[in-house]
Design a protein around this motif. Sequence first.
Motif, PDB file in Angstrom:
ATOM      1  N   UNK A 297       0.862  -1.185   0.000  1.00  0.00           N
ATOM      2  CA  UNK A 297       0.000   0.000   0.000  1.00  0.00           C
ATOM      3  C   UNK A 297       0.890   1.225   0.000  1.00  0.00           C
ATOM      4  N   UNK A 298       0.305   2.367  -0.357  1.00  0.00           N
ATOM      5  CA  UNK A 298       1.112   3.591  -0.435  1.00  0.00           C
ATOM      6  C   UNK A 298       0.251   4.824  -0.241  1.00  0.00           C
ATOM      7  N   UNK A 299       0.916   5.943   0.014  1.00  0.00           N
ATOM      8  CA  UNK A 299       0.245   7.219   0.204  1.00  0.00           C
ATOM      9  C   UNK A 299       0.944   8.266  -0.647  1.00  0.00           C
ATOM     10  N   UNK A 300       0.159   9.195  -1.179  1.00  0.00           N
ATOM     11  CA  UNK A 300       0.708  10.310  -1.954  1.00  0.00           C
ATOM     12  C   UNK A 300      -0.143  11.545  -1.688  1.00  0.00           C
ATOM     13  N   UNK A 301       0.498  12.631  -1.304  1.00  0.00           N
ATOM     14  CA  UNK A 301      -0.213  13.872  -1.010  1.00  0.00           C
ATOM     15  C   UNK A 301       0.781  15.030  -1.070  1.00  0.00           C
ATOM     16  N   UNK A 302       0.374  16.178  -1.613  1.00  0.00           N
ATOM     17  CA  UNK A 302       1.284  17.322  -1.677  1.00  0.00           C
ATOM     18  C   UNK A 302       1.335  18.071  -0.351  1.00  0.00           C
ATOM     19  N   UNK A 303       2.500  18.608  -0.034  1.00  0.00           N
ATOM     20  CA  UNK A 303       2.634  19.459   1.141  1.00  0.00           C
ATOM     21  C   UNK A 303       2.710  18.738   2.465  1.00  0.00           C
ATOM     22  N   UNK A 304       2.761  17.429   2.447  1.00  0.00           N
ATOM     23  CA  UNK A 304       2.843  16.690   3.699  1.00  0.00           C
ATOM     24  C   UNK A 304       4.274  16.680   4.212  1.00  0.00           C
ATOM     25  N   UNK A 305       4.396  16.654   5.533  1.00  0.00           N
ATOM     26  CA  UNK A 305       5.712  16.711   6.160  1.00  0.00           C
ATOM     27  C   UNK A 305       6.131  15.326   6.633  1.00  0.00           C
ATOM     28  N   UNK A 306       7.412  15.191   6.946  1.00  0.00           N
ATOM     29  CA  UNK A 306       7.962  13.921   7.386  1.00  0.00           C
ATOM     30  C   UNK A 306       8.873  14.146   8.590  1.00  0.00           C
ATOM     31  N   UNK A 307       8.673  13.368   9.629  1.00  0.00           N
ATOM     32  CA  UNK A 307       9.624  13.306  10.741  1.00  0.00           C
ATOM     33  C   UNK A 307      10.247  11.919  10.740  1.00  0.00           C
ATOM     34  N   UNK A 308      11.560  11.853  10.976  1.00  0.00           N
ATOM     35  CA  UNK A 308      12.281  10.583  10.873  1.00  0.00           C
ATOM     36  C   UNK A 308      13.140  10.334  12.101  1.00  0.00           C
ATOM     37  N   UNK A 309      13.370   9.072  12.354  1.00  0.00           N
ATOM     38  CA  UNK A 309      14.357   8.647  13.333  1.00  0.00           C
ATOM     39  C   UNK A 309      14.780   7.241  12.941  1.00  0.00           C
ATOM     40  N   UNK A 310      15.629   6.627  13.739  1.00  0.00           N
ATOM     41  CA  UNK A 310      16.023   5.247  13.486  1.00  0.00           C
ATOM     42  C   UNK A 310      15.950   4.477  14.792  1.00  0.00           C
ATOM     43  N   UNK A 311      15.889   3.168  14.661  1.00  0.00           N
ATOM     44  CA  UNK A 311      15.756   2.290  15.835  1.00  0.00           C
ATOM     45  C   UNK A 311      16.626   1.070  15.627  1.00  0.00           C
ATOM     46  N   UNK A 312      17.237   0.611  16.689  1.00  0.00           N
ATOM     47  CA  UNK A 312      18.001  -0.633  16.639  1.00  0.00           C
ATOM     48  C   UNK A 312      17.614  -1.497  17.825  1.00  0.00           C
ATOM     49  N   UNK A 313      17.657  -2.801  17.628  1.00  0.00           N
ATOM     50  CA  UNK A 313      17.345  -3.739  18.693  1.00  0.00           C
ATOM     51  C   UNK A 313      18.012  -5.070  18.429  1.00  0.00           C
ATOM     52  N   UNK A 314      18.191  -5.884  19.447  1.00  0.00           N
ATOM     53  CA  UNK A 314      18.861  -7.182  19.285  1.00  0.00           C
ATOM     54  C   UNK A 314      18.167  -8.050  18.239  1.00  0.00           C
ATOM     55  N   UNK A 315      18.943  -8.548  17.292  1.00  0.00           N
ATOM     56  CA  UNK A 315      18.410  -9.446  16.280  1.00  0.00           C
ATOM     57  C   UNK A 315      17.738  -8.765  15.116  1.00  0.00           C
ATOM     58  N   UNK A 316      17.580  -7.442  15.169  1.00  0.00           N
ATOM     59  CA  UNK A 316      16.920  -6.694  14.095  1.00  0.00           C
ATOM     60  C   UNK A 316      17.939  -5.875  13.321  1.00  0.00           C
ATOM     61  N   UNK A 317      17.665  -5.602  12.048  1.00  0.00           N
ATOM     62  CA  UNK A 317      18.502  -4.648  11.328  1.00  0.00           C
ATOM     63  C   UNK A 317      18.212  -3.234  11.825  1.00  0.00           C
ATOM     64  N   UNK A 318      19.026  -2.277  11.450  1.00  0.00           N
ATOM     65  CA  UNK A 318      18.699  -0.880  11.738  1.00  0.00           C
ATOM     66  C   UNK A 318      17.420  -0.532  11.000  1.00  0.00           C
ATOM     67  N   UNK A 319      16.467   0.055  11.720  1.00  0.00           N
ATOM     68  CA  UNK A 319      15.153   0.342  11.148  1.00  0.00           C
ATOM     69  C   UNK A 319      14.992   1.851  10.971  1.00  0.00           C
ATOM     70  N   UNK A 320      14.691   2.266   9.750  1.00  0.00           N
ATOM     71  CA  UNK A 320      14.371   3.666   9.477  1.00  0.00           C
ATOM     72  C   UNK A 320      12.894   3.879   9.770  1.00  0.00           C
TER      73      UNK A 320
END
Length: 726
Positions: A297-320
């Motif tokens: 599924x996906x979303x598309x809209x003009x003028x929308x903002x994005x906040x980002x961070x990353x997460x890491x945990x045992x056994x998981x890859x780095x997650x965006x």
Amino acid sequence: MAQTPASASTTASAPAGQVMAPASAGAVAADIPFVSADAANFQVPSAPDAWGGPRGDHPATLSDQVVGYTIQATLDPARHTVDAKQTMTWRNRSNQPVSKIYLHLYLNAFEGPGSTFFTERRLFSGSGHSRGNADLKKGEWGYIELNKVQQGGQNVSWRFVQPDGGPKTDRTVVELDLPQAVPAQGTLSLDIDFHDQLPRVVERTGWFGDFHLVGQWFPKIAVLELPGERGATAPRWNAHEFHFHSEFYADYGNYDVQLTVPKGYTVGAVGEQQGTPVESGGKVTHHFVQTDVEDFAWVAAPGYKVQRTSWTGPGSPKVDVQVIYPPEYEASAQPVLKATTDSLTYFSDTLGPYPYRTITAVVPPYNAGEAGGMEYPTFFTAEGYDKVTPDTLTQYAIDFVTIHEFGHGYFMGLLGSNEFEEPMLDEGMNQYWDDRMLVDRKQDIWVTTPLLSKLGFAPQLTPFEAERLSGVVGIGVPADSLDSNSWDRMSSNSYGSVYARTAATMRTLENLLGHEVMGKAMKLYYERWKFRHPDAADLRDALAEGSGQPELVHAIFASQVYGTDKVDASVVSIDNEEQVPRTGTVIRDGKRVTLSAKDVDKQIDDARAAWDKAHKDARHGGPYPWLSTITVRRTGAAVPRTVLVKFADDSSETVKWDDASRWKRISFTRPAKAVSATVDPDRKIVLDANSLNDSRTIKADGAASRRWSADVASFFQTFYALMGTL
């Protein structure tokens, strides 16, 4: 409503401009039947080698990849359309050739009033609150058209069918006659051109203004289940129509999708974006890839903002981690981001490591709330508020919805639950684990408003107390079992109770087993069945083995998951009798002696006087013991309980009531009489239908009023939650 495949098929005329190819006349493969239209209540565990057997943790072994979709899609936001070309590959896991396959065309649920979705919506209207009740006007309906379907350059004919016996006007499932049968263990490749007209957001998917949430938008192959999988004894197609109360079920596979949108549009989707978006002619193409998932599924809209961070945990890859949101709901972005990373930690620690590299949360705009609260692999929609105040219902709501939709990534996504037939395994089990996370982080519900808070009225209750009211107290005797399918139910309320009643059932089981024991059993369930589409019997058996208490687990499943037993117990009476001498004949020194009333009264008076003299400071007791008899009664399922009895000398005694008796008398002979009795004093039985009859006292006691207050607080919580959905 069960129906055979033969009576379910109807031939549809070709779409405008489409010449349908003749059906293949030389097919030698036997037709594979549909799963029963009323499939539900799965009590047979899957085979140990089902779905390719247990999966590993290496990316190459996450799932037994069955399908692949390569799609190039272009959005026209002015017309709210998507035009796409799709190559679909599918592996025939069975040991027989396949000459017919079935595709879901989910968007046709929104093409008109004759779909199964709208037919059932009219049936269920007035039987409880449900999402998806908005009215569509001219220009707001949605549909999907197949413009071309080819196998190896040959045209493929198709017809619309209704596997569940829905109206002949439903076109959410299409049967394809393949020019070349797919051999056993062979692979099919289809080239499909299709056109989507997105609906205005009515449920889950669509547009509002220039916001476009594009879900269930491409032709998706149904699941071919094999013997030993979810109770199947022979190959069968799991290809249900799109019901009003229903979600989805699909094979695991790989997605390679290119999305072309106007320049200036913010785009988010399932999976990892590949490289830098490519701009050409005022349009931008975004490329996303994701393996080992069941949907895109996906979303598309003009003028929308994005906040980002990353997460890491045992056994998981780095997650965006990212949150896409409209400017008016900027206050929600950071809370959604934090709730998402908190969920990554909790679910990874308590079930298993998150295996993907991305997670995207989308906050829909004002007036598109029905697009909120929806889940896809690595991608979900949350809720938006223009103000989020700590320790209020808005804070709780935004946290709960975020945690809930993220949690689907485990119960719907990583476990691959069949939401058609067993919504309990996804919606219900997810609700339970979400509540467990909230309780573990000590996040109660503040049942108040700013005005009431100023007046000093700000009660709190735990998430499971709220579930008890809406899923147990609020429904009385259930109309349908928890493991009933999503559509064949008495009412919308019956479907909705799956969430709360499952949470109450599993919390009750956890309280009886112990928090750590239940956690261990759930980890076993996840590890054994990740990427493998378990049924309720697989959950039952994993919990039974993991807890080491199979009899208790099987009893709870029999009465609640497969049954509809009410759970209630009450203290019927407290009877106290002082064991003083009585008139009549007695044997003394080998002779029969008759005691008169005068004799007995003197004996009692003398004994009391002597005891009082020897115990001048005693507040309780006397020369004679008390026989206290407590009578308790069950209504419905025989759920194990304890009975706490308190006595006048402030002592107490707890008795186990773990047999199947409908009623029980418990007697004590003690120096002081019983003054109160309570069944389930620790409130372990969240399924208890009436807490007001749980105790009885021979003197004034505030316990009942406190239980009454808890139920009233739960009522207010439910009331405010309902107001928020209107």
